[in-house]
Structure formats: structure tokens, C-alpha cells
Design a protein around this motif. Sequence first.
Motif, PDB file in Angstrom:
ATOM      1  N   GLY A 112     -16.766  17.965   5.324  1.00 12.97           N
ATOM      2  CA  GLY A 112     -17.756  16.920   5.582  1.00 12.97           C
ATOM      3  C   GLY A 112     -19.157  17.495   5.479  1.00 12.97           C
ATOM      4  O   GLY A 112     -19.418  18.574   6.003  1.00 12.97           O
ATOM      5  N   PHE A 113     -20.041  16.782   4.812  1.00 15.03           N
ATOM      6  CA  PHE A 113     -21.335  17.375   4.511  1.00 15.03           C
ATOM      7  C   PHE A 113     -22.205  17.564   5.752  1.00 15.03           C
ATOM      8  O   PHE A 113     -22.931  18.547   5.858  1.00 15.03           O
ATOM      9  N   ALA A 158     -25.796  22.295  -1.965  1.00 11.25           N
ATOM     10  CA  ALA A 158     -25.739  21.240  -2.986  1.00 11.25           C
ATOM     11  C   ALA A 158     -24.297  20.982  -3.421  1.00 11.25           C
ATOM     12  O   ALA A 158     -23.879  19.831  -3.591  1.00 11.25           O
ATOM     13  N   VAL A 159     -23.526  22.057  -3.580  1.00 12.79           N
ATOM     14  CA  VAL A 159     -22.128  21.892  -4.023  1.00 12.79           C
ATOM     15  C   VAL A 159     -21.323  21.193  -2.927  1.00 12.79           C
ATOM     16  O   VAL A 159     -20.480  20.327  -3.218  1.00 12.79           O
ATOM     17  N   CYS A 160     -21.575  21.558  -1.672  1.00 10.05           N
ATOM     18  CA  CYS A 160     -20.852  20.919  -0.564  1.00 10.05           C
ATOM     19  C   CYS A 160     -21.170  19.425  -0.524  1.00 10.05           C
ATOM     20  O   CYS A 160     -20.304  18.595  -0.265  1.00 10.05           O
ATOM     21  N   LYS A 161     -22.423  19.093  -0.824  1.00 11.36           N
ATOM     22  CA  LYS A 161     -22.818  17.673  -0.869  1.00 11.36           C
ATOM     23  C   LYS A 161     -22.076  16.973  -2.005  1.00 11.36           C
ATOM     24  O   LYS A 161     -21.604  15.840  -1.854  1.00 11.36           O
ATOM     25  N   GLN A 162     -21.993  17.668  -3.132  1.00 10.43           N
ATOM     26  CA  GLN A 162     -21.296  17.106  -4.298  1.00 10.43           C
ATOM     27  C   GLN A 162     -19.824  16.798  -3.958  1.00 10.43           C
ATOM     28  O   GLN A 162     -19.302  15.743  -4.321  1.00 10.43           O
ATOM     29  N   ALA A 179     -17.421  21.284  -9.080  1.00 11.37           N
ATOM     30  CA  ALA A 179     -17.783  21.852  -7.774  1.00 11.37           C
ATOM     31  C   ALA A 179     -16.908  23.059  -7.453  1.00 11.37           C
ATOM     32  O   ALA A 179     -17.391  24.082  -6.951  1.00 11.37           O
ATOM     33  N   ALA A 180     -15.627  22.952  -7.788  1.00  9.58           N
ATOM     34  CA  ALA A 180     -14.710  24.067  -7.517  1.00  9.58           C
ATOM     35  C   ALA A 180     -15.137  25.309  -8.289  1.00  9.58           C
ATOM     36  O   ALA A 180     -15.122  26.430  -7.762  1.00  9.58           O
ATOM     37  N   ASP A 181     -15.519  25.121  -9.550  1.00  8.01           N
ATOM     38  CA  ASP A 181     -15.981  26.259 -10.353  1.00  8.01           C
ATOM     39  C   ASP A 181     -17.201  26.914  -9.706  1.00  8.01           C
ATOM     40  O   ASP A 181     -17.297  28.140  -9.612  1.00  8.01           O
ATOM     41  N   ALA A 182     -18.130  26.075  -9.294  1.00  7.86           N
ATOM     42  CA  ALA A 182     -19.352  26.608  -8.671  1.00  7.86           C
ATOM     43  C   ALA A 182     -19.020  27.343  -7.371  1.00  7.86           C
ATOM     44  O   ALA A 182     -19.614  28.391  -7.061  1.00  7.86           O
ATOM     45  N   LEU A 183     -18.067  26.800  -6.610  1.00  3.36           N
ATOM     46  CA  LEU A 183     -17.705  27.429  -5.329  1.00  3.36           C
ATOM     47  C   LEU A 183     -17.091  28.806  -5.545  1.00  3.36           C
ATOM     48  O   LEU A 183     -17.333  29.736  -4.772  1.00  3.36           O
ATOM     49  N   TYR A 184     -16.280  28.942  -6.587  1.00  5.36           N
ATOM     50  CA  TYR A 184     -15.714  30.263  -6.911  1.00  5.36           C
ATOM     51  C   TYR A 184     -16.827  31.293  -7.092  1.00  5.36           C
ATOM     52  O   TYR A 184     -16.782  32.403  -6.560  1.00  5.36           O
ATOM     53  N   GLY A 185     -17.836  30.881  -7.883  1.00  7.19           N
ATOM     54  CA  GLY A 185     -18.932  31.805  -8.162  1.00  7.19           C
ATOM     55  C   GLY A 185     -19.711  32.168  -6.909  1.00  7.19           C
ATOM     56  O   GLY A 185     -20.011  33.340  -6.662  1.00  7.19           O
ATOM     57  N   LEU A 186     -20.021  31.169  -6.101  1.00  7.97           N
ATOM     58  CA  LEU A 186     -20.795  31.417  -4.878  1.00  7.97           C
ATOM     59  C   LEU A 186     -20.012  32.286  -3.900  1.00  7.97           C
ATOM     60  O   LEU A 186     -20.550  33.216  -3.293  1.00  7.97           O
TER      61      LEU A 186
END
Lengths: 345, 231
Positions: A112-113, A158-162, A179-186
Amino acid sequence: MLPPLLFEIPSDLQAKVASGVYRQVGALILNPATGRIVKHLQQTGLAQEFTGHLICGLPNLLSPISMVTQLASAAVTYSQNRAILQGIEMLKILGSGGLILSGLDLGVSLAGFAVTSAKLDRLNRSMSAMDSKLDQIGRRVEDLHDAAVHNDFLALEAVCKQVDDGWMLADPMASWSSAADALYGLQGRFMDRARRGLAFNGPGKAAILERVEGFVDAVLLASSTLISVRTAMGDLTAARVAADRISRDLNQMTAAIGLREVLAAQIEPEGQLTPAGRIDALERLREPAQHQAQRFRLREVQAGSAGPILQDMMAAGVDGRAWLAALRSERRSPFVLVSYDTTNA
Amino acid sequence: MIDAIILRRGILEWRDECLGDADITLTRLLCDLQGLVADELGKAVTWRLAAFPAQFCETVIDPVVARRMHRAMSGLQERADKALRPIRDDALTMATQSTPRLLAARDVMKTALDVGSVGAPMVLGAWAVVAVPALGVGSATAALGLATVATFSMPILVGGVVVAAAATSVGLTRFGGLSKRISGRVKDQLDQALTLAILGEGSALTTFSAEIERITDMVLKELDDAATATV
């Protein structure tokens, strides 16, 4: 098929936890004799509404030390809300108050954001406060306190909001996938920073360790959101793989951090000590050092809990998206007990 | 997986409890020994101390150090073993379960005895290498590692000879320059030698330090290695 929710703790379960027949590790209630999860604590949408306020009021993101007073204060604050009081009571009975106050997710993250944003805000502020400490360290550790860190926090937010916004879309799959791809990187970048911080040896290690805690929390936030989004996408296998990987990586990275390392870091600023002075320092600093070491254990347990829960969900044929949607809309209690397997109780 | 979560957490908490205990116990030991050395020096005949300081240390000081060290370390070992028992009970309960679970646990809880054979022999100075397994007595079910060893023991404690070697490693009888010093400075040197040996700090005897392992470090490393290698 969705598993039933328990809003109260059955008396036999309570008795078995109290007698040690069942073991409580983090949000999991385990049966050592069978090696299975008997039940686990799971947060609901109602928890998302008030944990953000609690997290904002804490001195640190992980504050198990202040658990009792914080719980009492939460009970006063929410005295008009019977459902929240009931949930708090459940945590108190199971001695799990520290978990929710720790800012770590109970069970599968609902991503939840509002609560995620509160955690990130808390993290970012504590990181900024630490910058001044790091400035005093002669040998700065590259990339542990600079604009790149701040930018990654913004990106994570931002990704969590997405991910959260995805729940309102008719077809969120493409958005969740990116979003999942971005989360892997972060997750990887924060993990790398934590590793570099741990590898640092020199004056000022205590401040660096605090910094490492912040990075590990960011790793956990990214990974729990990643697991949540994979679950929401209905890919429990991918969620399970992500959960196991982060648990293994975190265990490998932080197992070496214990009382000895933390105490050494905290004693170091006191300079050369006589044996009597050393005894005094060891006695004085042992408790806070123990708390810091325990926080790392708490995080490891948190990371290690998701995999077995997801495994049970898969075995029970739970539809991940429907399950998360049901939990997010649950308003009868902020925390519930869940069991996917009724044969092991 | 669940086995691993329970055992891993237990082992790491055991490690922290033991390490905290060891650090403060050994520092207290140093304080005690410094006081005892001062007492013995006060009782010593001055001319004998001045003429034969090494002999004095060997016959009077070393036995005191060995006795105290043995007592402190035996206490550490007993407490470590006692704290390990509930974890061992859990491990044995789990080991009675199905083979896949045992194998899964085995992956995580590596064989503790391997720790000793591979990399953790205690080295008590260049002249006193004690090449025994890091975890003395292993049970037949040692496959689950540290949690299933019958009794936790630290090699530094194996037999009185080793403890005597540890005392000797303090360097009281081997410090070459000792015989040339006047008796009034013997206590300072003994204090420094003890500090260096037990805590590894606060001493100017740098030429000697290469020969001496820091006893506290060794004990702490022993506990740390035993725990970390199994998780």
C-alpha cells in the motif's frame, strides 16, 4: 480458493505458543516437530491506514525497544476504533507488537502506497540526519551518502506508487511488469551499498553501520514490493524465487553482523581504554549493541518468512491477486491469522 | 526452510550471547591477573626477582595465570554449551523428521566439525600450535552442524597442557629482555605482556606481539567461526 481469516487467537494456539510447543519466529507460528507453518500473522488494508502514523512517530524505522510504549500509545490513539484495538490486542498477546512497529511487513506485503511512503520518508530523513555524522569521518565511503542515494529513494517511492496505482487499472499487468523490473534494479543497488558499507573498516564504523541498516531497510522495502507485485500478477513461482533469493543474499550479507561487530564499532570512538574502562564500556554499550544486532536478525527473519508463506499459498492453490485484493479491502481487523494448511495444527 | 529459520536464528543469538560473555569475562580476567601479579611481586624476595626474573615468572606467575585462565575459560565453555542445548534439542527434533527436511537443514547447517578441520585450529603462539578440531566432541549426528555436537568445546581448553601453553604464550617466561630489567619495572612489563596477550592492545612490546595471538580474539573468533560457518 481463499484461505479463511482468523480475527482472534484460538485459545489452544495461544497455549501452545506459550508452552513452547509452537515457536513464533517473526510473523510465523511454527511447529518445530513438523517443520511447517501453523499460522502466520498477516496485515490487512486496515493496518495500512494506521501503521503509517505509527512509523512516522518512531525514532528509528526499527524500534522494537519502544514497542510497549508505542503499542500503548497506539491503543490510546485508536481507542474509538474497536477493530484496530482488537488487532493491537492480537499483536500484544502474541508478543508481536514490535513487528508491526518495526515497519516491516507482516505476511505478504500489500504494498500500500500510504504506508510505503511513510516508511520511505522516515528512511530518507534518518539517512539525511546521518549525513552529518558521515561528514565527520575522515575516510568517506564513496556513494553511501550522496545525491544518488536520494534519487534512488525517490525512484523507489515512484515505483511503489506505480504498483499501488495498478490496483485501480483495468489491466495493470504491463505497469506491474515494468515496476517489477525497476524494483529488481533498485533492490540490487541498495544491496550493493549495504555491502560496501559493511566492508568498510576504519574509524566511524558505527555511523556506517547505521547507514547500512537504512540500506537494508530499503532493500527489504523494494523486495517486499517486488514479491507483492509478482503475487498480484498471479506468478507465485516468480514471487517465491524472488523471496528466496533476497533471503539468501541478505543472510549471507548480514550473518556476520553480530554483537561483536556492533560493540567494536561503538567502543571505537572511546579511544584507548584501560581494562577497567573497557569493562565499563562493554557493560554500558552491550544493550544498545544487542538491540542493533537483533534488528539485523529481525530483518533476516522478515526476509526469510515470505518464501515459506508463498510455498504454502502455492500448495493450497491460492489465487495471488484475489488474495491480495481481499486482504487490501479487509477492514474488520488490521491483522489476521492465516493458515493455508489445516492438517498441521 | 522453516528448520533453517529456527536454527539459524538460534545459532546467531547463541553466538552473540557467548561473544558478549567472552569479551567481558576475559577483560575481567586481565584485571584480576594484573592484581594477582602485583600481589606476587609484593611478596617476592627482591634480590631473587632481580637476579632470576624469568625463573620467578615460570615458577610463580605462570601457574597463577594458567589457573585463572583455565577457570575463566572453563566457565565460558560451560555457559556456551548450556546455551546451545535448546538449539541442539530443536535440531535433533528436526533431524528425526523426513529425509528431505534433514537434507535441507544440512545445506544450511554445515558440518561444524569441518570448521575445525579446515580453518579453525587454535594457534597459541608460534611454539604452541594446537591442531585440534574447533568443536571438540562431535556426536554421530553432527551432520546438522554446531547444533548437534554433543558438547561444545573450545580447543583452547583441551587439557591442562594447552592452558599452560596459553599461559606461557602470555610470554612471561619467554620475554628475552626481562632478565636485564630492574625488578621495579617487572610489574609494568608483566601488565603489558598480559594486556597484549589477552586484549592485544595497550602494550609497547611490539616485537613480541608477532608471536602472540590475542587470546580474546582467538576465543571470540572461535565462537564466531563456529556459529557463522553453520548458518
